[in-house]
Structures are given as C-alpha cells and as structure tokens.
Design a protein around this motif. Structure first.
Motif, PDB file in Angstrom:
ATOM      1  N   GLN A  36       0.769  -1.019  -0.098  1.00  8.99           N
ATOM      2  CA  GLN A  36       0.101  -0.035  -0.103  1.00  8.99           C
ATOM      3  C   GLN A  36       0.876   1.221  -0.087  1.00  8.99           C
ATOM      4  OE1 GLN A  36      -1.753  -0.650   3.904  1.00  8.99           O
ATOM      5  NE2 GLN A  36      -1.228   1.426   4.287  1.00  8.99           N
ATOM      6  N   GLU A  44      -6.992   3.511  -2.049  1.00  8.80           N
ATOM      7  CA  GLU A  44      -6.594   3.208  -3.526  1.00  8.80           C
ATOM      8  C   GLU A  44      -7.393   2.237  -4.180  1.00  8.80           C
ATOM      9  OE1 GLU A  44      -3.056   1.107  -2.577  1.00  8.80           O
ATOM     10  OE2 GLU A  44      -2.320   2.464  -1.247  1.00  8.80           O
ATOM     11  N   HIS A  45      -8.284   1.428  -3.428  1.00  7.60           N
ATOM     12  CA  HIS A  45      -9.359   0.462  -3.997  1.00  7.60           C
ATOM     13  C   HIS A  45     -10.497   1.361  -4.640  1.00  7.60           C
ATOM     14  CE1 HIS A  45     -11.977  -3.129  -4.005  1.00  7.60           C
ATOM     15  NE2 HIS A  45     -13.064  -2.086  -4.241  1.00  7.60           N
ATOM     16  N   THR A  48      -9.251   3.301  -7.837  1.00  9.00           N
ATOM     17  CA  THR A  48      -9.451   2.413  -8.930  1.00  9.00           C
ATOM     18  C   THR A  48     -10.662   2.278  -9.590  1.00  9.00           C
ATOM     19  OG1 THR A  48      -7.247   1.130  -7.954  1.00  9.00           O
ATOM     20  CG2 THR A  48      -8.647   0.116  -9.882  1.00  9.00           C
ATOM     21  N   GLY A  53      -6.182   3.766 -11.538  1.00  6.36           N
ATOM     22  CA  GLY A  53      -4.981   2.769 -10.847  1.00  6.36           C
ATOM     23  C   GLY A  53      -3.747   2.361 -11.593  1.00  6.36           C
ATOM     24  N   ILE A 227      -1.129   2.140  -6.919  1.00  6.85           N
ATOM     25  CA  ILE A 227      -1.953   1.281  -6.129  1.00  6.85           C
ATOM     26  C   ILE A 227      -1.060  -0.150  -5.800  1.00  6.85           C
ATOM     27  CG2 ILE A 227      -4.082  -0.266  -6.057  1.00  6.85           C
ATOM     28  CD1 ILE A 227      -4.422   2.901  -6.550  1.00  6.85           C
TER      29      ILE A 227
END
Length: 373
Positions: A36, A44-45, A48, A53, A227
């Motif tokens: 991470q 980050e998730h 995306t 990402g 990511i």
C-alpha cells in the motif's frame, strides 16, 4: 498479502519509485512489493473503481513462444492447457490454465497471439516452475524465451482509456482481451486491454530500462494514482476472480473452480491436454464440489481456511475473504459440496471459533465493466 520467502528478495524496475512514493514494501512471491501507499488500501481501491490506478505487476513472468519451422506454437501450447489457443486470431488474448495429469491447476495464465509468436504471462510464484514446464514439453517445437526482466504495468479503472489514449490514441478502440505492439515514449511495448480488477483497463509490457519513465509519465496524469497489492487483492475478490495458490491450485480442476468457460468448446470433447479425462468426466457427471460466493452477516471477515458449516456439518472451506470497499461489507469465496452450492443456501462460517451466518450468492460481487466495444 505477505508471503514467506527463501533467499534475498528481488526487486522490480519500479523499486526506487515505490520507495519515493512512500510505499510499504513487503515480501511477495520472492520480491519486495508495495502492499500500500500512504493513502491506504481503502482509498486506493476506491480510486481504482472510480478513476484510474497504476499497479506494478512486473514480478509476473513473461515468456515468448515462437514456433520452429513447420511447427505451430498454438498447437504446441494446447498440449499443456485446455484453452482454445489455435483459435486465437492475431491480437487476441485468452485466459487458460496449465493442468496436471489429474486435471489439477498448476497455474493460471494469459496467452496472446502476437502475430508471429505467442506472448504468455504467468504468475510470479510459479514462473520458474512454469518456464521449466514449457521448456520440457515445448522446446522440440518452439523457441521458449523467458522475458523475466521486462516490466509489466496494469493501468486499471474507468478513466484508464482516456489516460492511455493520450499517449497511444489507438488503444481507445481496442476491445477487452485484445493486444497490440505500440510505442510509448520511444519504447516498444505490448499493450493488452485486460487486467484483474474486473474493470476496464490495460496491461503494458515494457522494456526493463524504460519501465520507470513510463510509470512516471502515467502517474503525471491527475486521474492516476499508484496502487499496491492490498487493493489489488480486494479488487479481484470483488470481481470474483481466482488467486492462484488460494482459490485454485493442483487440487482443484477448472470445472470445480467454475472456470469451464475458459475450456475451449471443441477441447471439452476432443481433450488433448493433461487431465482431460478428469475434466471431461466432471463435465458429464458434475464435480463433487464447486467454488461459490459468500456474503457473511455483520462485520466479521472470514479469511482463507475458515470452515463452511451447515447444520453443524463442515461442507466446505473459505479460500479468499475480505472487506469489499465498493459494497461496504465483508465478502468471501470458497468451495462447498456441490449438493449444497445453490445460491441462497444459508451457511455458517467459522471465524475465530464462532459461527457467522452467511449466504451463498452469485459472483461477481461487483459487476464487471470490461470494454467490449
């Protein structure tokens, strides 16, 4: 997402960039990889899923297969996998598996017809064994050329096309599971419209020495954020995609794993790949177990190894589990006895010795968003 490793860890061409970006690096498949960045896995998730990402997947193995005079690389490859490789047109890509004589999965992989050769992408933890497997069985008919030093970037998310087409206009019209050679900043790269998040995106194979510059160029676009492995895992789990060594391995067949769609229709009948008899028998009679999606109640996360129980009897095991940022709840998948695999079936997942009510549900958990034109 950390894994035990023996010996010194390898580094991808983006190691220095990961350090510069503040990544938390962990051992993974023999490499130091970013799990991470400072914003964290949840951010980050979500980024995306909503924007774009950039993932470093350079630890994966790339292999070039070129037929020797009078031979066919596709036909040769079909002796090792159940997928329809001979039917690939130039620029088409296919997901398949290496199988063993019992129909178990040695690895899952991508194969692309790149014109005068096949490009094969294999998993990092399996790449040395996979290469030896190909060299042993294919060297008589093909030149087997490992390209393990090349970089591999995954640019994923709904804005991936807008970003990459600024650099390479032709990628905008590419369809899911197709590929082409392109030039990015003077570097000859192979781009496929594919990835493992369940969303739109690309994978970009780059010369090792130009990987860092290309990654920095992509990250210079405001839509793009770096990511790590943590979000990579939660994204693929939401998409209901298998992780090798967890959801599929040498003890699972493509039929049990609900990957029959990846077995060529003619090949289901004709066979010609390792373990074909087992796969054909399971197609005809059904397998004894099946991979299913699971929705636990509450906030408890059922991790790999958690038992799946019905009326006090263990009927299966969880192979992947985690929190879905998109759904805001826990999700999991695993294998259960086929007789207990119907959607809507109520089960209990044993989490730290306590039963957590759950239900078998269809996958993917989050709808796929591949670009099919």
């Amino acid at each position: 997402m950390t894994e035990p490793t023996a010996g010194p860890l390898k580094r991808t061409p983006l190691y220095d960039l990961h350090r510069e970006l503040g990544a938390r690096l962990v051992p993974f498949a023999g490499y130091e990889m970013p799990v991470q960045y400072p914003t964290g896995i949840l951010v980050e998730h979500t980024h995306t899923r909503t924007a774009c990402g950039l993932f470093d997947v350079s630890h994966m193995g790339q292999v070039r297969l070129t037929a020797k005079p009078g031979e066919s690389a596709a036909k040769a490859m079909e002796t090792l996998v159940p997928g329809d490789i001979a039917g690939l047109q130039p620029g088409q890509q296919r997901y398949t598996q290496f199988t063993n004589d019992a129909g178990g999965i040695l690895d899952d992989l991508m194969v692309t017809n790149a014109g005068d050769h096949l490009l094969v992408v294999i998993n990092a933890a399996c790449k040395d064994a996979d290469l030896a497997h190909m060299q042993k069985h294919l060297s008589a008919t093909c030149e087997v050329e490992p390209m393990f030093s090349r970089g591999l970037l995954a640019l994923q998310g709904p804005q991936a096309s807008a970003v990459l087409s600024r650099l390479v206009p032709q990628v905008a019209t590419m369809k899911f599971m197709t590929g082409a050679y392109v030039e990015i900043d003077g570097a000859r790269c192979y781009v496929t419209r594919s990835g493992y998040t369940g969303g739109d995106g690309y994978e970009i194979s780059t010369p090792a020495e130009q990987t860092d510059a290309i990654a920095r160029k992509l990250l210079s676009h405001p839509e793009v954020k770096p990511i790590g492995l943590g979000a990579r895992d939660s994204l693929r789990l939401e998409a209901g995609l298998c992780l090798y060594g967890h959801d599929i391995d040498t003890t699972t067949t493509p039929v049990e794993a609900v990957l029959l769609w990846s077995v060529g229709k003619e090949r289901r009948v004709q066979g010609g790949f390792p373990g074909a008899a087992t796969v054909q028998k399971q197609i005809a009679e059904g397998s004894t177990r099946k991979r299913v999606g699971l929705l636990p109640e509450g906030k408890a996360i059922a991790r790999e190894g958690a038992e799946i129980v019905i009326d006090g009897k263990t009927v299966g095991i969880v192979t992947s589990g985690g929190f879905s940022p998109t759904l805001g709840r826990a999700i999991a998948m695993g294998y259960v006895e086929r007789s207990q695999s119907a959607n809507g079936t109520k089960v209990e997942l044993m989490v730290r010795g306590k039963p957590v009510p759950a239900e078998i549900v269809p996958m993917p958990f989050v709808k796929h968003a591949y670009y099919r034109g």
